[in-house]
Design an enzyme around this catalytic site. Structure first.
Site, PDB file in Angstrom:
ATOM      1  N   GLN A  98     115.362  13.641 -46.741  1.00 35.44           N
ATOM      2  CA  GLN A  98     114.363  14.049 -45.861  1.00 35.44           C
ATOM      3  C   GLN A  98     113.955  12.810 -44.916  1.00 35.44           C
ATOM      4  OE1 GLN A  98     112.874  17.236 -45.633  1.00 35.44           O
ATOM      5  NE2 GLN A  98     111.878  16.382 -43.656  1.00 35.44           N
ATOM      6  N   ASP A 140     123.010  18.773 -43.544  1.00 38.56           N
ATOM      7  CA  ASP A 140     122.204  18.784 -42.537  1.00 38.56           C
ATOM      8  C   ASP A 140     123.026  18.492 -41.401  1.00 38.56           C
ATOM      9  OD1 ASP A 140     119.457  19.104 -42.740  1.00 38.56           O
ATOM     10  OD2 ASP A 140     119.311  16.745 -43.356  1.00 38.56           O
ATOM     11  N   LYS A 190     111.395  24.211 -48.421  1.00 37.84           N
ATOM     12  CA  LYS A 190     112.809  24.085 -48.720  1.00 37.84           C
ATOM     13  C   LYS A 190     112.919  24.669 -50.297  1.00 37.84           C
ATOM     14  CE  LYS A 190     113.941  20.843 -45.122  1.00 37.84           C
ATOM     15  NZ  LYS A 190     113.865  19.559 -44.802  1.00 37.84           N
TER      16      LYS A 190
END
Ligand code: NAD
Length: 304
Positions: A97, A120, A53
């Protein structure tokens, strides 16, 4: 022989669009979008994802701000960091995460992120907006799958779609997005009766299960489009011999390297029946990161 839907190539197109969007912001005198990534503990796969990422952010001009916390971090400290990032006007997107180490409540952390910074798309407010068909930050993986299907001209209106898997991250939002585009959607899962027969009804089959090679060629309707979201590592040679019968190279790699990545669909078998299939790796995986960066850009432009 069916078409391989190249996720890497489409991810590059999506990333190029994000790069141009960042450039446009800079040309207007605005700062670069900034994505805060919170990584708790030492899960090796999570470290790889975060590294990927960060590298993708660098490519498109998004600032990546990493916050690493020890595995024994108390929930209150994680809450405090999320509060701080929510309040920071220099942060546009926040990603915690997953998985979090044992003892930490992932739902509590995800619900604490400001919906405006929830890149997200997992916050209930954003999930609710999706349910209502309203604009909001949407989960990256299904959004990117929709973008891939649109790019390849898959006409969804009236199509029989089966989504295998009902997670909040992939299955449910994917089903809602397909419904929004007027597909007739069935969600199948671990309790579904006669799963092969349900899958065989699908003109579009999306597999998001996490079971290597679950979907056999005989489960696929001839000419169907197959999107394989699963990412699984197979090390067991007997399992590999069964699911890679039509993919001798995968089996060779497994034997040579002790393990190999594969999806939920038996790719070699699917290629003989379907009209188009996403591979694993190189299918949905690269698209998800591109979707995340597109969301980060969108979050930064909310102040526009
Ligand atoms: P999850 O474990 O949250 O959900 C799995 C779903 O599959 C559940 O709804 C369950 O009912 C269903 N299921 C489990 N076993 C089944 C069976 N035998 N038959 C039918 N249904 C069954 O998983 P998830 O987070 O949705 O992820 C699914 C897969 O997608 C995993 O392999 C994950 O690694 C992968 N994934 C990939 C990306 C990507 O970027 N490509 C992103 C997210 C998830």
């Amino acid at each position: 022989m069916s078409q391989v839907l190249d996720g890497k190539a489409h991810a590059d197109r999506m990333l190029e669009e994000v790069r141009q969007g960042v450039e446009a912001r800079l040309a207007q005198g605005k700062r670069a979008p900034a994505l805060a990534v919170v990584l708790v503990g030492d899960d090796p796969a999570s470290h790889v994802y975060v590294r990927n990422k960060t590298a993708a952010c660098a490519k498109v001009g998004i600032r990546s701000l990493e916050h690493r916390l020890a595995a024994d971090t108390p929930q209150a400290a994680l809450d405090a960091l999320i509060d701080q990032l929510n309040a920071d006007p220099g942060v546009d997107g926040i990603l915690v995460q997953l998985p979090l180490p044992q003892g930490l409540d992932a739902k509590r952390a995800l619900h604490r992120i400001s919906p405006a910074k929830d890149v997200d798309g997992f916050h209930p407010v954003n999930q609710g907006l999706l349910l209502e068909g309203l604009p909001g930050l949407r989960p990256c993986t299904p959004t990117a799958c929709m973008s891939l299907l649109a790019h390849h001209g898959v006409a969804l209106k009236g199509l029989r779609a089966v989504v295998l898997g009902r997670s909040e991250i992939v299955g449910k939002p994917m089903a809602l997005m397909l419904l929004e585009q007027h597909a007739t959607v069935t969600i199948a899962h671990s309790r579904t009766k006669d799963l092969p027969a349900v899958c065989r009804e699908a003109d579009l089959l999306v597999a998001a299960v996490g079971r290597p090679g679950l979907v056999e060629g005989s489960w696929i309707k001839p000419g169907a489009v197959v999107v394989d979201v699963g990412i699984n590592r197979v090390e067991d040679e007997a399992l590999g011999a069964a699911i890679f019968a039509a993919e001798p190279k995968k089996l060779e790699t497994l034997r040579a390297k002790g393990g190999v990545l594969c999806g939920d669909v038996r790719f070699g078998e699917a290629m003989a029946v379907a009209s188009a299939v996403t591979p694993v790796p190189g299918g949905v995986g690269p698209l998800t990161i591109a979707g995340l960066l597109a969301n980060t850009l969108a979050a930064s432009n909310q102040d526009a």
